[in-house]
Motif scaffolding. Structure first.
Motif, PDB file in Angstrom:
ATOM      1  N   ILE A   1       0.842  -1.203   0.000  1.00 17.86           N
ATOM      2  CA  ILE A   1       0.000   0.000   0.000  1.00 17.86           C
ATOM      3  C   ILE A   1       0.872   1.246   0.000  1.00 17.86           C
ATOM      4  O   ILE A   1       1.952   1.276   0.604  1.00 17.86           O
ATOM      5  N   GLY A   2       0.383   2.271  -0.674  1.00 17.29           N
ATOM      6  CA  GLY A   2       0.971   3.600  -0.616  1.00 17.29           C
ATOM      7  C   GLY A   2      -0.154   4.613  -0.579  1.00 17.29           C
ATOM      8  O   GLY A   2      -1.131   4.487  -1.327  1.00 17.29           O
ATOM      9  N   GLN A   3      -0.045   5.597   0.296  1.00 22.58           N
ATOM     10  CA  GLN A   3      -1.080   6.618   0.361  1.00 22.58           C
ATOM     11  C   GLN A   3      -0.464   7.934   0.813  1.00 22.58           C
ATOM     12  O   GLN A   3       0.543   7.962   1.514  1.00 22.58           O
ATOM     13  N   ILE A   4      -1.102   9.020   0.409  1.00 22.78           N
ATOM     14  CA  ILE A   4      -0.635  10.348   0.774  1.00 22.78           C
ATOM     15  C   ILE A   4      -1.846  11.217   1.065  1.00 22.78           C
ATOM     16  O   ILE A   4      -2.856  11.155   0.358  1.00 22.78           O
ATOM     17  N   ASP A   5      -1.749  12.004   2.144  1.00 20.93           N
ATOM     18  CA  ASP A   5      -2.845  12.862   2.567  1.00 20.93           C
ATOM     19  C   ASP A   5      -2.314  14.260   2.839  1.00 20.93           C
ATOM     20  O   ASP A   5      -1.285  14.434   3.504  1.00 20.93           O
ATOM     21  N   LEU A   6      -3.031  15.242   2.337  1.00 20.11           N
ATOM     22  CA  LEU A   6      -2.784  16.641   2.660  1.00 20.11           C
ATOM     23  C   LEU A   6      -3.942  17.132   3.507  1.00 20.11           C
ATOM     24  O   LEU A   6      -5.106  17.044   3.091  1.00 20.11           O
ATOM     25  N   THR A   7      -3.653  17.622   4.694  1.00 12.96           N
ATOM     26  CA  THR A   7      -4.698  18.121   5.582  1.00 12.96           C
ATOM     27  C   THR A   7      -4.348  19.536   6.025  1.00 12.96           C
ATOM     28  O   THR A   7      -3.170  19.880   6.184  1.00 12.96           O
ATOM     29  N   GLY A   8      -5.376  20.329   6.226  1.00 10.22           N
ATOM     30  CA  GLY A   8      -5.117  21.693   6.652  1.00 10.22           C
ATOM     31  C   GLY A   8      -6.372  22.431   7.025  1.00 10.22           C
ATOM     32  O   GLY A   8      -7.499  21.977   6.767  1.00 10.22           O
ATOM     33  N   GLN A   9      -6.179  23.567   7.630  1.00 13.44           N
ATOM     34  CA  GLN A   9      -7.278  24.438   8.038  1.00 13.44           C
ATOM     35  C   GLN A   9      -7.080  25.812   7.422  1.00 13.44           C
ATOM     36  O   GLN A   9      -5.964  26.329   7.378  1.00 13.44           O
ATOM     37  N   PHE A  10      -8.182  26.387   6.943  1.00 11.82           N
ATOM     38  CA  PHE A  10      -8.138  27.723   6.371  1.00 11.82           C
ATOM     39  C   PHE A  10      -9.528  28.336   6.472  1.00 11.82           C
ATOM     40  O   PHE A  10     -10.497  27.662   6.841  1.00 11.82           O
ATOM     41  N   SER A  11      -9.621  29.594   6.151  1.00 17.30           N
ATOM     42  CA  SER A  11     -10.898  30.310   6.236  1.00 17.30           C
ATOM     43  C   SER A  11     -11.188  31.016   4.925  1.00 17.30           C
ATOM     44  O   SER A  11     -10.266  31.487   4.233  1.00 17.30           O
ATOM     45  N   THR A  12     -12.454  31.059   4.589  1.00 22.27           N
ATOM     46  CA  THR A  12     -12.939  31.895   3.487  1.00 22.27           C
ATOM     47  C   THR A  12     -13.930  32.869   4.103  1.00 22.27           C
ATOM     48  O   THR A  12     -15.085  32.520   4.348  1.00 22.27           O
ATOM     49  N   GLY A  13     -13.447  34.037   4.390  1.00 21.07           N
ATOM     50  CA  GLY A  13     -14.263  34.993   5.134  1.00 21.07           C
ATOM     51  C   GLY A  13     -14.446  34.505   6.561  1.00 21.07           C
ATOM     52  O   GLY A  13     -13.483  34.203   7.273  1.00 21.07           O
ATOM     53  N   THR A  14     -15.694  34.388   6.981  1.00 20.78           N
ATOM     54  CA  THR A  14     -15.986  33.900   8.338  1.00 20.78           C
ATOM     55  C   THR A  14     -16.188  32.390   8.387  1.00 20.78           C
ATOM     56  O   THR A  14     -16.421  31.828   9.458  1.00 20.78           O
ATOM     57  N   ILE A  15     -16.105  31.717   7.256  1.00 24.52           N
ATOM     58  CA  ILE A  15     -16.322  30.266   7.183  1.00 24.52           C
ATOM     59  C   ILE A  15     -14.984  29.551   7.327  1.00 24.52           C
ATOM     60  O   ILE A  15     -14.021  29.842   6.615  1.00 24.52           O
ATOM     61  N   LYS A  16     -14.932  28.596   8.240  1.00 25.88           N
ATOM     62  CA  LYS A  16     -13.704  27.845   8.500  1.00 25.88           C
ATOM     63  C   LYS A  16     -13.771  26.473   7.830  1.00 25.88           C
ATOM     64  O   LYS A  16     -14.829  25.846   7.789  1.00 25.88           O
ATOM     65  N   HIS A  17     -12.632  26.009   7.343  1.00 24.60           N
ATOM     66  CA  HIS A  17     -12.560  24.740   6.628  1.00 24.60           C
ATOM     67  C   HIS A  17     -11.499  23.849   7.265  1.00 24.60           C
ATOM     68  O   HIS A  17     -10.426  24.317   7.645  1.00 24.60           O
ATOM     69  N   THR A  18     -11.800  22.553   7.347  1.00 17.58           N
ATOM     70  CA  THR A  18     -10.809  21.517   7.682  1.00 17.58           C
ATOM     71  C   THR A  18     -10.795  20.559   6.502  1.00 17.58           C
ATOM     72  O   THR A  18     -11.725  19.777   6.293  1.00 17.58           O
ATOM     73  N   LEU A  19      -9.747  20.625   5.703  1.00 19.32           N
ATOM     74  CA  LEU A  19      -9.709  19.970   4.393  1.00 19.32           C
ATOM     75  C   LEU A  19      -8.822  18.740   4.425  1.00 19.32           C
ATOM     76  O   LEU A  19      -7.755  18.730   5.044  1.00 19.32           O
ATOM     77  N   LEU A  20      -9.275  17.712   3.728  1.00 19.01           N
ATOM     78  CA  LEU A  20      -8.497  16.492   3.499  1.00 19.01           C
ATOM     79  C   LEU A  20      -8.504  16.207   2.008  1.00 19.01           C
ATOM     80  O   LEU A  20      -9.567  16.107   1.389  1.00 19.01           O
ATOM     81  N   ILE A  21      -7.317  16.084   1.437  1.00 14.95           N
ATOM     82  CA  ILE A  21      -7.161  15.675   0.042  1.00 14.95           C
ATOM     83  C   ILE A  21      -6.184  14.504   0.046  1.00 14.95           C
ATOM     84  O   ILE A  21      -5.104  14.601   0.642  1.00 14.95           O
ATOM     85  N   GLY A  22      -6.549  13.411  -0.606  1.00 15.78           N
ATOM     86  CA  GLY A  22      -5.667  12.257  -0.555  1.00 15.78           C
ATOM     87  C   GLY A  22      -5.789  11.337  -1.746  1.00 15.78           C
ATOM     88  O   GLY A  22      -6.706  11.452  -2.568  1.00 15.78           O
ATOM     89  N   ALA A  23      -4.835  10.430  -1.821  1.00 10.79           N
ATOM     90  CA  ALA A  23      -4.832   9.394  -2.853  1.00 10.79           C
ATOM     91  C   ALA A  23      -4.176   8.151  -2.264  1.00 10.79           C
ATOM     92  O   ALA A  23      -3.303   8.240  -1.397  1.00 10.79           O
TER      93      ALA A  23
END
Length: 808
Positions: A438-460
């Motif tokens: 198995i091989g996998q990679i994940d990018l995770t992070g937090q950011f805001s668009t105006g007053t809206i907060k995001h917790t993002l996961l992008i992976g393969a």
């Protein structure tokens, strides 16, 4: 309970960093933060140790400061700490925690040396006039590592269950079935041959695709080792967006112990009923300031309440953690398991009824065995791009091999046990060699668009199985045994030679990409949305070894699996949620036109409430769900077809249920956890089985309750622990479901009785040693774990065990 925070802002920062820094949450190493500049590390020393409460329990998130300086740290979950870069000489450490007596201890630091200071904190009723911050997290606040991104369960529109190491120690768990007695809705649905525990949840069976160790799939064809676990995580319901082709009931993740940057360890010996003994060890140390290692292992030798049944296993779990710079960590974990035990398919069934024979009666041969060798290595590289973003890459490989040699299952191959108890035993052998990558990679992070907060996961991810199965020519008649009177016939004891007959090569290649975002529209309203695309290619090559002729088939599918959830939090300690998730199951066979069958899609709807009560001392959650596979593959009936390989997506299975979980922190020495689940999984459409009939192996009701007490009063008996656990498994059925498409069908179901098992434990725990004893199945209840009608294994009777451990 709260942590006492002095007005010094650096101490406040040292408490917040373990929560805010996801890298430390992953490594589980001791969070030490140096808040002043130091010169030459070689001319400085350090102090490490462990802080416990007066009942011997780890004191997590305790503040430790060097008096008169800005240096400080907090203890980890296990009570350990490490202060580095201290100038030689005497230093006074201030140890504080609200509700516990503040202590000051003077210690001498020597250049280049690592001094040790262990402390025990006692309770105090004194109210401190200081700033207060919540000092621990409830079960709804701690993210599970298998979720791939640090989302608190309170923010997750999904049911989560976690069993921590403290519970495993108190209950003296030995097998995974012992652990799952604490998780309602996840249960042992059967056991095969005495070497495997089959797991299900919400009416759907787990396979190796649903079972993980440290976030990586592993083969569950053997009972996993529990002694190396730090905790067990369960994500109930669909997790297809994270892992692709997984069953709808949930996934199970076993989290092993991690390296630590201080020296310590434990040795232990466990003995128990029926000649059981199990020595174990766990050693960890920091080789340098940037490299830590850990090695734990065990040897197990056991007999059984079953006549002539015994087992032996060896397990090793080494790991190393390297800090590569200030933002990068490399964690390498490996384990090796060798398990060999007597092949035991239980007591058999007569005319789809369990015969009245003693629980200990063994129908196999003493020389029969199932032997497994399993080796796995996983490497995880975590790099913090910024304080809000990190990337994590994981690579792993696993080698699994098994050799099963012994009597065939009772009632297999039309060799049924007769009414008078006579059974003609045959001999079979199968060898499996499986390699997994198995091989996998994940990018995770937090950011805001105006007053809206995001917790993002992008992976393969991409993984691959290469499984080779060798079947041997069976011996149809070895001898005859009578299940009621084994002395009726003279039984053979020789070991026959079987020749290899067929090799089946079954490769599986999978890949997927996924994106998920937790969107905080406001502090009270959050949306979790995501989608995954998965590709899977399967095939098989069956070679008959006598003429070397081969038949090859292949199939590939791709699928999109979305996920959407809504969380409303009227207050910080309460969350209401609804969610929809989609998963898929690959199908074998072809349709009436000879084309490969498409996958079956399974839709799940879930709603629930999560509560943290009394400042987080008590968590109480409730969930309702419906899971529906509305295009289940079944044998096609078109034009009178009787070929089981020709199928149509004509069936439907529906699972509905309710789950309730309650869990407390320690309150005046008492803590408890409890749960209840109701599940009903039926055929709601079928051209093969009776519509409305229940699926096999799934109890309608399960319940669990555990109460623990630790004597906290100073003086004689301090550290005494008592525990009481009960779990209930309702009526369920095995056997074989009745087929409406077969005239005069002889298949029948086997009704399995409900049972309640009571366990009791007692222990005396001090900072350096612990003595524990427990009794399982206190009332000596009798029930069975059954697979079809050919592996009927009684549950264990009353058993006693004791463990002596020494810590340093």
């Amino acid at each position: 309970m709260t942590i006492s925070i002095r007005t010094n802002a650096t101490i406040f920062l040292s408490l917040l960093l373990p929560v805010l820094n996801p890298c430390h949450a992953i490594s589980r190493s001791v969070p030490t933060y140096i808040l002043a500049n130091d010169d030459d590390d070689n001319q400085r020393g350090s102090v490490h140790g462990r802080i416990v409460t007066q009942d011997g329990q780890p004191a997590a998130y305790v503040s430790i400061t060097v008096k008169g300086t800005a240096k400080g740290t907090t203890t980890a979950d296990d009570g350990s700490y490490h202060l580095r870069h201290l100038a030689p000489g005497e230093h006074t450490l201030v140890v504080s925690f609200v509700g516990l007596q503040t202590q000051e201890q003077t210690i001498t630091v020597t250049a280049g040396q690592n001094a040790q200071l262990d402390l025990t904190l006692t309770e105090t009723a004194r109210q401190l006039g200081e700033v207060l911050v919540k000092g621990y997290k409830s079960t709804n606040q701690v993210p599970v590592t298998v979720g791939k991104v640090a989302i608190k369960p309170m923010d997750l529109p999904q049911s989560v269950a976690v069993v921590e190491r403290d519970v495993l120690d108190r209950q003296q768990t030995l097998r995974l079935s012992d652990v799952l007695a604490n998780t309602n809705g996840v249960y042992i649905s059967g056991s095969t041959g005495g070497f495997q525990e089959e797991i299900s949840a919400r009416g759907f069976a787990f396979g190796s695709s649903n079972t993980f160790k440290n976030g990586v799939r592993f083969n569950n064809g053997v009972m996993p080792e529990v002694s190396s676990l730090e905790r067990v995580e369960v994500l109930k319901g669909s997790s297809a967006i994270l892992f692709g082709n997984v069953a709808a009931g949930g996934i199970l993740n076993l989290v092993t112990k991690k390296p630590r940057f201080e020296s310590g360890g434990q040795v232990a010996m466990r003995v128990g009923s029926f000649g059981f003994y199990k020595p174990s060890f766990d050693v960890y140390t920091g080789l340098t300031q940037n490299i830590a290692v850990r090695l734990n292992g065990t040897y197990e030798n056991s007999r059984s309440f079953r006549d002539d049944v015994r087992g032996e296993r060896i397990y090793l779990n080494p790991s190393i953690l390297a800090k590569i710079g200030t933002r990068t960590e490399l964690l390498v974990e490996a384990d090796y398991l060798r398990d060999k035990r007597t092949l035991d398919f239980g007591i058999g069934a007569i005319n789809y009824a369990i015969p009245d024979v003693p629980r200990n009666r063994f129908l196999g041969t003493a020389w029969g065995y199932n032997q497994v060798n399993q080796t796995g290595v996983t490497a995880t590289l975590t790099h913090r791009l910024t304080d809000q973003w990190q990337v994590r890459a994981t690579g792993g490989l696993q080698d699994f091999s098994s050799d099963q040699f012994g009597t065939t299952r009772p009632n297999a191959s039309s060799q049924f046990i007769k009414t008078n108890g006579d059974w003609q035993r045959g001999i079979q052998r199968t060898q499996v060699d499986e390699k997994y990558y198995i091989g996998q990679i994940d990018l995770t992070g937090q950011f805001s668009t105006g007053t809206i907060k995001h917790t993002l996961l992008i992976g393969a991810d991409a993984d691959s199985y290469r499984t080779n199965t060798t079947a041997f020519n069976p011996l149809a008649k070895y001898d005859t045994i009578n299940v009621f009177n084994p002395a009726k016939y003279r039984l053979r004891t020789d070991i026959p030679t079987l020749t290899a007959r067929q090799l089946t090569q079954a490769p599986i290649d999978r890949a997927g990409v996924y994106v998920q975002d937790l969107i905080a529209l406001t502090n009270k309203l959050k949306v979790l949305a995501g989608v995954r695309w998965s590709y899977q290619q399967t095939g098989s090559t069956v070679t008959t070894l006598n003429d070397n002729k081969a038949t090859t088939t292949s199939n590939f599918d791709d699928a999109f699996t979305p996920r959407f959830g809504l969380v409303y939090q009227p207050r910080e300690t309460t969350a209401l949620f609804v969610s929809y998730a989609n998963s898929f199951a690959l199908n074998t066979g072809v349709d009436v036109a000879g084309n490969a069958l498409p996958p079956s899609f399974i839709n799940q709807y879930e709603a629930g409430i999560k509560n943290d009560l009394f400042n987080g001392l008590l968590s109480a959650n409730a969930t309702v769900y419906q899971i529906k596979n509305s295009n289940l593959a079944q044998t096609s009936l078109e034009n009178g077809n009787t070929n089981a390989n020709i199928k149509e997506l004509a069936g439907e299975v529906t699972s509905r249920g309710v789950e309730v979980d309650v869990k407390s922190k320690t309150i005046r020495g008492f803590s408890f956890l409890a749960g209840y689940s109701y599940n009903e999984t039926r055929y709601t459409q079928s051209n093969t089985y009776i519509v409305g009939s229940l699926l096999r192996y799934n109890p309608n009701h399960t319940a669990n309750a555990s109460l623990f007490y630790t004597l906290q009063r100073p003086g004689f008996g301090q550290g005494l622990q008592l525990g009481f656990t009960a779990f209930y498994v309702g009526e369920r059925q095995a056997g074989r479901s009745t087929r409406v498409t077969v005239a005069n069908d002889t298949y029948r179901l086997i009704e399995l009785p409900a049972y309640t098992q009571l366990n009791a434990s007692v222990g005396y725990v001090r900072a350096r040693y612990a003595i524990r004893a427990n009794v399982t199945n206190l009332l000596n209840q009798l029930s069975y774990n059954v697979h079809d009608d050919n592996s009927i294994n009684p549950i264990a009777p009353r058993q006693v065990s004791a463990t002596l451990s020494w810590n340093w």
